[in-house]
Design a protein around this motif. Structure first.
Motif, PDB file in Angstrom:
ATOM      1  N   VAL A 172       0.837  -1.202   0.000  1.00  0.00           N
ATOM      2  CA  VAL A 172       0.000   0.000   0.000  1.00  0.00           C
ATOM      3  C   VAL A 172       0.871   1.250   0.000  1.00  0.00           C
ATOM      4  O   VAL A 172       1.661   1.471   0.909  1.00  0.00           O
ATOM      5  CB  VAL A 172      -0.956   0.010   1.210  1.00  0.00           C
ATOM      6  N   ASP A 217      -1.305   4.520  -4.416  1.00  0.00           N
ATOM      7  CA  ASP A 217      -2.647   3.974  -4.228  1.00  0.00           C
ATOM      8  C   ASP A 217      -3.577   4.995  -3.588  1.00  0.00           C
ATOM      9  O   ASP A 217      -4.772   5.006  -3.829  1.00  0.00           O
ATOM     10  CB  ASP A 217      -2.593   2.743  -3.311  1.00  0.00           C
ATOM     11  N   LYS A 271      -5.919  -2.577   0.915  1.00  0.00           N
ATOM     12  CA  LYS A 271      -5.375  -3.896   0.567  1.00  0.00           C
ATOM     13  C   LYS A 271      -6.462  -4.780  -0.016  1.00  0.00           C
ATOM     14  O   LYS A 271      -6.253  -5.514  -0.976  1.00  0.00           O
ATOM     15  CB  LYS A 271      -4.752  -4.563   1.807  1.00  0.00           C
ATOM     16  N   GLN A 306      -7.324  -3.678  -3.533  1.00  0.00           N
ATOM     17  CA  GLN A 306      -6.348  -4.072  -4.551  1.00  0.00           C
ATOM     18  C   GLN A 306      -6.665  -5.421  -5.187  1.00  0.00           C
ATOM     19  O   GLN A 306      -6.175  -5.730  -6.271  1.00  0.00           O
ATOM     20  CB  GLN A 306      -4.943  -4.089  -3.943  1.00  0.00           C
ATOM     21  N   ARG A 356     -10.098  -4.012  -7.347  1.00  0.00           N
ATOM     22  CA  ARG A 356     -10.074  -2.620  -7.810  1.00  0.00           C
ATOM     23  C   ARG A 356     -11.479  -2.130  -8.185  1.00  0.00           C
ATOM     24  O   ARG A 356     -11.677  -1.461  -9.198  1.00  0.00           O
ATOM     25  CB  ARG A 356      -9.085  -2.435  -8.958  1.00  0.00           C
TER      26      ARG A 356
END
Lengths: 623, 227
Positions: free
Chosen positions: A35, A103, A178, A181, A184
């Motif tokens: 991250v 991010d 997290k 990810q 998305r």
């Protein structure tokens, strides 16, 4: 280093702002850290690096293995021009990567006048300004800080706001990122984030307006999104994460010293003060913790000054003990102790005298208003006698200069109150003369700002004074303060007016803000950059009447633009305080043992933490 | 009190620091190093150290010097070791040597500085052509350089302050090395030399692209060898 950046740095003012590489700055492994967060301060480096919150969050994030935080600041206009000409995107100081590669882009909102810089930084980073136009190829854009307590003017630009203390919320956000990810999916992320206490996702709320322009309602648009967002606050503040090593700027910044946070929160209850409401309750650190933190920081930074910071350090219950112990340990090592703000009384001056061997810069006091009547209205528990005793102690102890802070445009203010400012200044000057301060050296600086009503304060319903009236009052003061030895400083009422518009505004200001930025507004808090004409043009083009926001009295029955943000203090309390203000009735500090019923402790399930161990029980009927 | 001469480099991000920034960074680094630095007397004590010559913002220095006074004798090796760990990237400690008590100050002893740099060419010049230019430039008895000071333009002759000037022309760039007068008795900047060189004609250089670094400082000879 990107050779293009290097070449450009030769041509700009103060390039040291942009190079990074400071002592204790961290550059973590980009590939191995899942991250990646960039902390964005929407003002120059010298201001941003003076912000304690940055140092704390940098520590909170970077101590984790799974996250990294780098920094970026608003480039000054000369660098911005070069960046645009050479198509260089906004970059981080640590790895010099484009901000768009991170991010999470995390802004801190310390001051309304940085809002155009927020938009400018989004644009320089190559991101669409509006949340709705960004996709999962862009960083998530979050913002926190005091201005997030009325987030509405920025609602269409920021993906989510953090309401409350960042060290509490950041770990949870990192976990959510997290998770994000994996798929998305922005919508899923926002929905999950909205479930975290203290997180406000503006795109998940719909605002309705009445025909008269007032707010008709605000509703979540999805299931599971709370109607109100409750602020987060750190419990057990003594054990809260605090960096053992600050980043030490290589070039001089505004507050260039160790900032030792002795406590958070202030319960004096000054009715104009937003900080006094949104950082409650008072939470003190223990002397032992502070000594240990001071030791580590001196060792790790090489600074020669420790500033005891908080909203009102003289109120810290163990302040004398702390100062004594710090002096005993550090005076021999040529490390100074300093107090950033003084309470208006002789005790504070004694404290200041104890810590400083050199009477350098003058002492600063903030009586805020010129008459006892008005000081009672604003609940500034300071008397003329307190002030005169304080300055007497200061002059007697060898200071030649004092600085007095006042506001004009406060609710119920009359000409008498304004004249009272000048009268007090003259009394202070007279005190200095009487005590034999040399005429050439004796200086009383009178700094007068314009009152801006802020959200979540007892004065949130109050209108702001018009620019014309503020100017008249300034002119009156100017004529009354033409005395040798008195220096009069004032704020640009146009800047305060704009601050008022943005502080009290709602979502409909978004287009005006974007237009002002497009027209070239930047660094609105810097007088050399402030372009009120462009702002007026932006308001005109977007059909916004700024005075309707700044100078209109809100009714108790009105839905306020920040109605859905729960800062912890109850509306009932703010209302009661507003009425007591109009009646000129003071309210005591809960430190004295008597709860003033602000409702915070009950709402946030928290209680004051005093280093001496004293307990304050909240009254139960205060929600 | 024991005095030490420290050689260091200021490169990378540190070359964008002002001289005042450098002083501040040394003060803090010395504290972090825990060395018993001697402090000045007075209300606002400062560590007793003095630099040879400030570097302009943006210019790297490969061999810079400062003298440092300590309260007690510490081996140069120990000082080197402690100082090596306390600077942010860009400042590197290269050498620590003891200095005699009565040695003149660095600033007073400074005579010359060496520079190397490069600039982009705006037109063609052969290496032979460049050598010719340099020769005829150095043959001039007087080289006037303009200097702006408080809005007023004054000129002075910088030729006596140019001790060495060598160059090499590449395809699009010219590379230069110089030794110029430095210090309080007179200071010639490499940019001034380049500008004068261009002004003499026939030298197609883009002045704004010039980048110089300071490669060394040279001091008045004492009995002992130069530092």
């Amino acid at each position: 280093m990107d050779p293009r950046i290097e070449n450009i740095l030769r041509r700009v003012q103060r390039p040291a702002r942009y190079v990074g590489g400071e002592w204790n700055a961290l550059r973590k492994d980009w590939e191995k850290t899942p991250v990646k967060i960039v902390f964005a301060f929407p003002d120059v480096y010298e201001v941003g690096m003076s912000h304690l919150g940055l140092q704390i969050l940098y520590h909170v994030v970077n101590r984790r293995d799974d996250a990294l935080m780098e920094r970026t600041f608003a480039p000054w206009t000369d660098l911005e021009r070069e960046m645009r000409q050479n198509r260089i995107p906004l970059f981080s100081l640590e790895s010099r990567r484009p901000v768009g590669d991170f991010d999470l882009l995390a802004f801190t909102l310390q001051y309304e006048m940085t809002f155009t810089n927020v938009l400018n930084m989004l644009d320089l980073a190559g991101l669409p300004l509006r949340t709705a136009l960004r996709t999962n190829r862009h960083p998530l854009v979050i913002a926190g800080g005091p201005c997030a307590y009325n987030p509405e003017p920025l609602a269409e630009f920021i993906d989510l706001f953090v309401i409350g203390e960042g060290e509490e919320v950041f770990p949870e956000i990192i976990d959510l990122v997290k998770d994000y990810q994996k798929d998305r999916d922005r919508d899923r992320f926002f929905l999950r984030a909205a479930g975290v206490t203290g997180v406000y996702v503006p795109s998940l709320y719909l605002v309705k307006y009445q025909p008269d322009g007032k707010i008709g309602g605000l509703q979540p648009v999805k299931e599971g999104v709370p109607e109100r967002v409750t602020r987060r606050a750190v419990k057990n503040f003594d054990a809260a994460p605090f960096p053992a090593a600050f980043i030490v700027p290589s070039t001089e910044v505004v507050h260039d010293r160790i900032m030792l946070e002795v406590m958070r929160g202030c319960t004096r209850g000054c009715r104009f003060c937003q900080a006094g409401m949104i950082y409650r309750p008072v939470r003190e650190k223990s002397v032992e913790t502070l000594l240990e933190q001071a030791r580590q920081l001196v060792e790790n930074t090489g600074y020669d000054e420790i500033s005891l910071v908080s909203l009102s350090t003289a109120d810290y219950s163990q302040v004398e003990k702390l100062v004594r112990k710090l002096l005993a340990e550090f005076a021999g090592r040529k490390v100074n102790i300093s107090l950033p703000s003084l309470r208006v009384d002789a005790f504070s001056v004694d404290l200041a005298r104890e810590v400083s061997r050199v009477r350098r810069a003058g002492l600063t006091f903030a009586p805020e208003a010129g008459t006892q009547r008005l000081r009672d209205v604003i609940n500034k528990g300071v008397t003329e006698e307190d002030l005169l005793q304080a300055v007497e102690s200061a002059f007697a102890a060898g200071w030649n200069a004092v600085k007095l802070y006042f506001m004009i445009g406060l609710p119920t203010e009359t000409r008498t109150d304004v004249e009272g400012i000048a009268a007090l200044a003259h009394q202070v000057l007279e005190t200095g003369r009487r005590l034999g301060v040399p005429r050439g050296r004796l200086t009383v600086t009178v700094s007068v700002s314009c009152f801006v009503p802020k959200s979540h304060t007892p004065f949130q319903w109050e209108p702001m004074e018009t620019m014309d009236k503020l100017s008249e009052k300034q002119a009156l003061l100017k004529s009354l303060l033409k005395t040798r030895g008195i220096v009069f400083r004032w704020h640009d009422p146009r800047m305060s007016f704009l601050e008022g518009v943005l502080a009290r505004g709602d979502r409909r200001l978004g287009p005006a803000l974007a237009e002002a930025w497009r027209l070239g507004c930047r660094f609105d808090g810097w007088s050399e950059c402030f372009r009120f004409d462009l702002w007026q043009e932006a308001f005109a083009r977007t059909g916004v009447d700024p005075a309707w926001y700044a100078c209109r009295k809100y009714a108790y029955s009105d839905l306020l633009p920040w109605e859905h943000i729960d800062a912890g203090v109850s509306k009932k309390y703010l209302l009661r305080e507003h009425q007591r203000a109009l009646a000129g009735k003071p309210t005591v500090d809960c430190r004295e043992g008597k709860c003033s019923g602000c409702g915070l402790c009950v709402a946030l399930e928290i209680e004051p933490e005093l280093a001496g161990g004293k307990k304050i029980a909240p009254v139960q009927d205060s929600i | 009190m024991p005095r030490y001469r420290i050689q260091f480099s200021k490169e990378g991000p540190a070359r964008f620091w002002s001289h005042l920034d450098l002083v501040r960074n040394f003060e803090r680094a010395l504290r972090r190093a825990g060395l018993p630095v001697l402090y000045s007397q007075g209300f606002n004590p400062h560590p007793r150290f003095s630099f040879a010559a400030p570097l302009p913002v943006g210019m790297a220095g490969e061999k810079e010097y400062l003298d440092l006074e300590l309260e007690q004798n510490i081996s140069p090796k120990e000082i080197f070791f402690r100082l090596s760990r306390v600077f942010p990237p860009g400042v590197r400690i290269k050498e620590v040597q003891p200095v005699r008590d009565d040695a003149p100050s660095l600033m007073a002893a400074l005579e010359k500085a060496g520079y190397s740099g490069e600039a982009e060419l705006s037109g063609e010049i052969s290496d032979a052509g460049l050598q010719e230019r340099l020769q005829s430039f150095l043959a001039l008895p007087v080289v006037e350089a303009a200097k702006k000071k408080k809005g007023e333009v004054t000129t002075r002759n910088i030729r006596p302050g140019i001790y060495r000037l060598e160059g090499r022309a590449g395809p699009r760039k010219v590379f230069l090395e110089m030794e110029l007068q430095a210090g309080s008795r007179g200071h010639v900047r490499p940019e001034e030399v380049l500008e004068s060189l261009a002004k003499e004609g026939g030298f197609p250089v883009l002045l704004e692209t010039a980048v110089f670094k300071r490669t060394g400082l040279f001091f008045k000879k004492e009995k002992k060898k130069n530092v």
